[in-house]
Design a protein around this motif. Sequence first.
Motif, PDB file in Angstrom:
ATOM      1  N   LYS A  48     -10.853  85.552  19.107  1.00 46.41           N
ATOM      2  CA  LYS A  48     -11.500  84.236  19.113  1.00 46.41           C
ATOM      3  C   LYS A  48     -12.622  84.150  20.144  1.00 46.41           C
ATOM      4  N   ARG A  49     -12.455  84.809  21.277  1.00 53.39           N
ATOM      5  CA  ARG A  49     -13.515  84.763  22.298  1.00 53.39           C
ATOM      6  C   ARG A  49     -14.775  85.473  21.806  1.00 53.39           C
ATOM      7  N   ASP A  96     -15.281  86.372  18.505  1.00 55.73           N
ATOM      8  CA  ASP A  96     -15.481  86.113  17.075  1.00 55.73           C
ATOM      9  C   ASP A  96     -15.397  87.408  16.262  1.00 55.73           C
ATOM     10  N   ARG A  99     -20.593  84.716  30.318  1.00 59.08           N
ATOM     11  CA  ARG A  99     -20.975  84.362  28.958  1.00 59.08           C
ATOM     12  C   ARG A  99     -21.667  85.523  28.238  1.00 59.08           C
ATOM     13  N   ASP A 129     -24.205  84.561  20.255  1.00 59.72           N
ATOM     14  CA  ASP A 129     -24.802  83.296  19.831  1.00 59.72           C
ATOM     15  C   ASP A 129     -24.578  82.210  20.888  1.00 59.72           C
ATOM     16  N   ARG A 181     -22.304  79.132  19.957  1.00 62.01           N
ATOM     17  CA  ARG A 181     -20.875  79.470  19.941  1.00 62.01           C
ATOM     18  C   ARG A 181     -20.330  79.616  21.370  1.00 62.01           C
ATOM     19  N   ASP A 193     -21.398  78.082  23.988  1.00 62.15           N
ATOM     20  CA  ASP A 193     -21.274  76.734  24.543  1.00 62.15           C
ATOM     21  C   ASP A 193     -19.928  76.112  24.151  1.00 62.15           C
ATOM     22  N   ARG A 194     -19.511  76.350  22.905  1.00 60.59           N
ATOM     23  CA  ARG A 194     -18.221  75.811  22.458  1.00 60.59           C
ATOM     24  C   ARG A 194     -17.067  76.508  23.174  1.00 60.59           C
ATOM     25  N   VAL A 195     -17.160  77.819  23.353  1.00 56.11           N
ATOM     26  CA  VAL A 195     -16.079  78.579  24.014  1.00 56.11           C
ATOM     27  C   VAL A 195     -15.926  78.143  25.463  1.00 56.11           C
TER      28      VAL A 195
END
Length: 519
Positions: free
Chosen positions: A116-117, A119, A431, A492, A495, A497-499
């Motif tokens: 998930k981290r 993708d 990141r 990305d 993505r 930012d969401r994580v």
Amino acid sequence: MDLAIKLILLIIFFGVMIGIGLYCRRHATDVSGFVLGGRSVGPWLTAFAYGTSYFSAVVFVGYAGQFGWKYGIAATWAGLGNAFLGSLLAWVVLGRRTRVMTQHLDSATMPEFFGKRFDSQALKLAASVIIFIFLIPYTASLYNGLSRLFGMAFDIDYSVCVIVMAVLTAVYVIAGGYMATAINDFIQGIIMLAGIVAVILAVLHSQGGFLSALEKLAQVQGDSDIPGVYASFFGPDPVNLLGVVILTSLGTWGLPQMVQKFYAIKSEAAISKGTIISTFFALVVAGGCYFLGGFGRLFADQMQFNADGSIVGGFDSVIPTMLSGLPAILIAIVVILVLSASMSTLSSLVLASSSTLTLDFIKGTVIKEMDEKRQVRWMQGLVVVFITISVVLALIQYKSSVTFIAQLMGVSWGALAGAFLAPFLYGLYWRRTTKAACWVSFLFSTAVMLANIFVKSSFPALLQSPINAGAFCMIAGLVLVPAVSLVTPAPDRARLDRVFSCYERQVTVTVKDSIGEQD
């Protein structure tokens, strides 16, 4: 009478373990409850679960005997490293961020975190395969420390001891899941703390006290020409000792069964308390084990040696020889201590293995649709499978020429921590960490540790030891991951930012938790 005391203590010990497993059944009805205890485990249980998963018979019998014999009293550095690098710093650096991000990503295992981290379903599957392959030999190595201790304390065949321990561990893990293992780990941890202190005092007393034992150790020449080297600050081989410290301390940062403890902790306050408790536990247990092993050469007159000068039975016989002259009640405590250490680590390993294989490999790949109850049943079934495989391997190893507990653990720790430490650490903080960097870390450490098994002679002399090879893989990963990340396409931004939004979420706390600014 002596045998009766030992048997009574064993029966009480096993009865409590099973009782706790049955009591905790209500916590193991869904995936979150079975694997993470509902993410509601307090600081004492989490800290003791971390510590007892960390230290097993591998440390008490295998590592303490081997490294105490090789490095003398300087082996205590390994215990100090375990306490301050493997426990204190691991909790400070990983604890809070792991808890926050894994809940945000809804991940219950380390492979699921990677998937998930970054993708990547393929990354998740690869991590689960690595865990499956390298946790099995580590699990098998847990039993070996029991063989000589049971031979010393009871007239019972080793095979029977292994099977009984495995069956009882399976019962309470299957019945109560993570919560049962956490509560049992707490009880087993108390036994380990008290047992280590009692045994150290008894062994030093048998040598006339600490100063007398240290003086005798300074007179031992052993394999070194340097006078008093086994009672010195850094011992006869500080370079290889550093490899031991790195592998056994930094390695916990990348081991799935260790890091997963942070997933389950309840609150911010629990992390702060758990850090202190875990460090104290490691200081006493690990520091005590290696300190005790450092006096092993004082008992050389009670050991048998082969023609080439090696110890009959290998280094695994050092600690049992040191304890053989203790009173019956202390020997019984030692047996319970090693059982506690082994069962707590075994339960942690099989729970990590079964949950990883079910959630990260079988679910969605082999079986497309799995409801909560079916996932729990699969994990319970795989607990039996993993324990059975480990028993078979342990019995085969016991009857073969392999005598070093540390050998299997070194390979397993090196491969797992080398593969996962850097991607997990950078994944929590940086990141820019890329999927390609994770692949490089996975492949590099796995290849190096497999090569260390099959073509060890082609390695440089320093890296022929699986201990040093594992330490090298961990350090190399910390360099490779940022280097590869900087030369591969950035992930990305939306993505990411969401994580990482989990760290930016606003919370309100009371003044007792944060002083804040005055109006």
